[in-house]
Scaffold this motif. Structure first.
Motif, PDB file in Angstrom:
ATOM      1  N   LEU A 183       0.849  -1.195   0.000  1.00  0.00           N
ATOM      2  CA  LEU A 183       0.000   0.000   0.000  1.00  0.00           C
ATOM      3  C   LEU A 183       0.875   1.232   0.000  1.00  0.00           C
ATOM      4  O   LEU A 183       1.887   1.291   0.699  1.00  0.00           O
ATOM      5  CB  LEU A 183      -0.870   0.056   1.273  1.00  0.00           C
ATOM      6  CG  LEU A 183      -1.939  -0.992   1.473  1.00  0.00           C
ATOM      7  CD1 LEU A 183      -2.678  -0.722   2.792  1.00  0.00           C
ATOM      8  CD2 LEU A 183      -2.914  -1.028   0.328  1.00  0.00           C
ATOM      9  N   ASN A 184       0.468   2.218  -0.792  1.00  0.00           N
ATOM     10  CA  ASN A 184       1.108   3.516  -0.650  1.00  0.00           C
ATOM     11  C   ASN A 184       0.243   4.338   0.299  1.00  0.00           C
ATOM     12  O   ASN A 184      -0.824   3.903   0.730  1.00  0.00           O
ATOM     13  CB  ASN A 184       1.313   4.208  -2.011  1.00  0.00           C
ATOM     14  CG  ASN A 184       0.008   4.417  -2.750  1.00  0.00           C
ATOM     15  OD1 ASN A 184      -1.028   4.678  -2.146  1.00  0.00           O
ATOM     16  ND2 ASN A 184       0.061   4.312  -4.082  1.00  0.00           N
ATOM     17  N   ARG A 185       0.699   5.511   0.646  1.00  0.00           N
ATOM     18  CA  ARG A 185      -0.009   6.319   1.637  1.00  0.00           C
ATOM     19  C   ARG A 185      -1.429   6.656   1.181  1.00  0.00           C
ATOM     20  O   ARG A 185      -2.369   6.612   1.973  1.00  0.00           O
ATOM     21  CB  ARG A 185       0.773   7.589   1.932  1.00  0.00           C
ATOM     22  CG  ARG A 185       0.215   8.372   3.105  1.00  0.00           C
ATOM     23  CD  ARG A 185       0.952   9.685   3.308  1.00  0.00           C
ATOM     24  NE  ARG A 185       2.358   9.519   3.600  1.00  0.00           N
ATOM     25  CZ  ARG A 185       2.887   9.519   4.810  1.00  0.00           C
ATOM     26  NH1 ARG A 185       2.097   9.648   5.862  1.00  0.00           N
ATOM     27  NH2 ARG A 185       4.175   9.383   4.990  1.00  0.00           N
ATOM     28  N   GLU A 186      -1.600   6.925  -0.085  1.00  0.00           N
ATOM     29  CA  GLU A 186      -2.925   7.305  -0.609  1.00  0.00           C
ATOM     30  C   GLU A 186      -3.907   6.119  -0.538  1.00  0.00           C
ATOM     31  O   GLU A 186      -5.068   6.289  -0.185  1.00  0.00           O
ATOM     32  CB  GLU A 186      -2.803   7.829  -2.041  1.00  0.00           C
ATOM     33  CG  GLU A 186      -4.074   8.415  -2.608  1.00  0.00           C
ATOM     34  CD  GLU A 186      -4.629   9.567  -1.768  1.00  0.00           C
ATOM     35  OE1 GLU A 186      -5.877   9.678  -1.695  1.00  0.00           O
ATOM     36  OE2 GLU A 186      -3.851  10.336  -1.179  1.00  0.00           O
ATOM     37  N   GLU A 187      -3.452   4.919  -0.882  1.00  0.00           N
ATOM     38  CA  GLU A 187      -4.324   3.742  -0.787  1.00  0.00           C
ATOM     39  C   GLU A 187      -4.762   3.505   0.667  1.00  0.00           C
ATOM     40  O   GLU A 187      -5.926   3.197   0.934  1.00  0.00           O
ATOM     41  CB  GLU A 187      -3.607   2.486  -1.305  1.00  0.00           C
ATOM     42  CG  GLU A 187      -3.454   2.424  -2.810  1.00  0.00           C
ATOM     43  CD  GLU A 187      -2.634   1.216  -3.266  1.00  0.00           C
ATOM     44  OE1 GLU A 187      -3.006   0.619  -4.291  1.00  0.00           O
ATOM     45  OE2 GLU A 187      -1.630   0.890  -2.597  1.00  0.00           O
ATOM     46  N   ARG A 230      10.620   3.155   0.894  1.00  0.00           N
ATOM     47  CA  ARG A 230      10.283   2.788  -0.483  1.00  0.00           C
ATOM     48  C   ARG A 230       9.066   3.539  -1.010  1.00  0.00           C
ATOM     49  O   ARG A 230       8.794   3.518  -2.201  1.00  0.00           O
ATOM     50  CB  ARG A 230       9.992   1.293  -0.563  1.00  0.00           C
ATOM     51  CG  ARG A 230      11.178   0.413  -0.239  1.00  0.00           C
ATOM     52  CD  ARG A 230      10.750  -1.024  -0.292  1.00  0.00           C
ATOM     53  NE  ARG A 230       9.619  -1.189   0.630  1.00  0.00           N
ATOM     54  CZ  ARG A 230       9.393  -2.246   1.385  1.00  0.00           C
ATOM     55  NH1 ARG A 230      10.195  -3.285   1.294  1.00  0.00           N
ATOM     56  NH2 ARG A 230       8.374  -2.304   2.194  1.00  0.00           N
ATOM     57  N   GLY A 231       8.287   4.106  -0.115  1.00  0.00           N
ATOM     58  CA  GLY A 231       7.067   4.789  -0.540  1.00  0.00           C
ATOM     59  C   GLY A 231       5.857   3.873  -0.509  1.00  0.00           C
ATOM     60  O   GLY A 231       4.753   4.287  -0.867  1.00  0.00           O
ATOM     61  N   ASN A 232       6.045   2.634  -0.118  1.00  0.00           N
ATOM     62  CA  ASN A 232       4.923   1.703   0.057  1.00  0.00           C
ATOM     63  C   ASN A 232       5.277   0.717   1.175  1.00  0.00           C
ATOM     64  O   ASN A 232       6.440   0.547   1.502  1.00  0.00           O
ATOM     65  CB  ASN A 232       4.575   0.983  -1.244  1.00  0.00           C
ATOM     66  CG  ASN A 232       5.768   0.288  -1.857  1.00  0.00           C
ATOM     67  OD1 ASN A 232       6.610  -0.260  -1.143  1.00  0.00           O
ATOM     68  ND2 ASN A 232       5.860   0.311  -3.177  1.00  0.00           N
ATOM     69  N   VAL A 233       4.218   0.112   1.744  1.00  0.00           N
ATOM     70  CA  VAL A 233       4.421  -0.818   2.851  1.00  0.00           C
ATOM     71  C   VAL A 233       3.713  -2.132   2.542  1.00  0.00           C
ATOM     72  O   VAL A 233       2.626  -2.147   1.960  1.00  0.00           O
ATOM     73  CB  VAL A 233       3.924  -0.252   4.197  1.00  0.00           C
ATOM     74  CG1 VAL A 233       4.734   0.958   4.613  1.00  0.00           C
ATOM     75  CG2 VAL A 233       2.456   0.094   4.165  1.00  0.00           C
ATOM     76  N   SER A 234       4.348  -3.207   2.923  1.00  0.00           N
ATOM     77  CA  SER A 234       3.723  -4.523   2.777  1.00  0.00           C
ATOM     78  C   SER A 234       3.011  -4.866   4.087  1.00  0.00           C
ATOM     79  O   SER A 234       3.197  -4.198   5.112  1.00  0.00           O
ATOM     80  CB  SER A 234       4.781  -5.589   2.470  1.00  0.00           C
ATOM     81  OG  SER A 234       5.638  -5.759   3.582  1.00  0.00           O
ATOM     82  N   PHE A 235       2.218  -5.921   4.070  1.00  0.00           N
ATOM     83  CA  PHE A 235       1.553  -6.338   5.292  1.00  0.00           C
ATOM     84  C   PHE A 235       2.575  -6.806   6.313  1.00  0.00           C
ATOM     85  O   PHE A 235       2.406  -6.592   7.514  1.00  0.00           O
ATOM     86  CB  PHE A 235       0.520  -7.440   5.018  1.00  0.00           C
ATOM     87  CG  PHE A 235      -0.247  -7.802   6.249  1.00  0.00           C
ATOM     88  CD1 PHE A 235      -1.249  -6.975   6.729  1.00  0.00           C
ATOM     89  CD2 PHE A 235       0.053  -8.950   6.960  1.00  0.00           C
ATOM     90  CE1 PHE A 235      -1.946  -7.275   7.885  1.00  0.00           C
ATOM     91  CE2 PHE A 235      -0.633  -9.275   8.116  1.00  0.00           C
ATOM     92  CZ  PHE A 235      -1.634  -8.436   8.582  1.00  0.00           C
ATOM     93  N   ASP A 236       3.665  -7.421   5.858  1.00  0.00           N
ATOM     94  CA  ASP A 236       4.732  -7.838   6.780  1.00  0.00           C
ATOM     95  C   ASP A 236       5.359  -6.630   7.481  1.00  0.00           C
ATOM     96  O   ASP A 236       5.681  -6.699   8.669  1.00  0.00           O
ATOM     97  CB  ASP A 236       5.808  -8.636   6.046  1.00  0.00           C
ATOM     98  CG  ASP A 236       5.314 -10.007   5.606  1.00  0.00           C
ATOM     99  OD1 ASP A 236       4.354 -10.520   6.212  1.00  0.00           O
ATOM    100  OD2 ASP A 236       5.899 -10.559   4.651  1.00  0.00           O
TER     101      ASP A 236
END
Length: 137
Positions: free
Chosen positions: A90-94, A115-121
């Protein structure tokens, strides 16, 4: 012979009374017999231990652990639903559009690799870290 007779009598009586005072092996409980037959050591097979303590107490922890598992599964489902481009991150906007305020407000702390996005982990690791920090205070 008179002197030998009282000595023998004393020896016989002493050995008889000693045998009467020797503790006999107790009859094992049915649980201990079954465990012994199965080759399992029971921690409380002594009959002097109260019956309520003969069996190990069950751990109470599964309740909260199960609750945490259910919560994590629900969060994972919300995370996957928020992932509109199906990238696995997910990115911040999502996160903002999906109403995942925890991810939105703590995005920089969760995205440790910048990275500008995060995984569930990444999210799960962040939540575990926060839980450990709050438990140590």
């Amino acid at each position: 012979m008179n002197l030998l007779h009282p000595i023998l009598l004393t020896a016989v009586l002493a050995s008889a009374s000693a045998g009467a005072q020797t503790p006999q092996a107790e009859t094992p409980t049915p649980t201990a017999r079954a465990a012994s037959a199965a080759g399992v050591a029971t921690p409380y097979s002594d009959s002097y231990v109260p019956r309520s303590m003969r069996q190990p107490q069950r751990d109470i922890a599964p309740g909260p652990v199960l609750l945490r598992f259910t919560t994590v599964q629900k969060l994972k489902k919300r995370f996957e639903d928020a992932d509109t481009d199906h990238s696995g991150t997910l990115n911040r906007e999502e996160a903002r559009q999906a109403g995942l305020g925890v991810v939105d407000k703590n995005f920089d702390s969760i995205d440790t690799a910048q990275r500008g996005n995060v995984s569930f982990d990444d999210l799960n690791a962040y939540l575990i870290q926060r839980r450990e920090e709050s438990g140590s205070r």
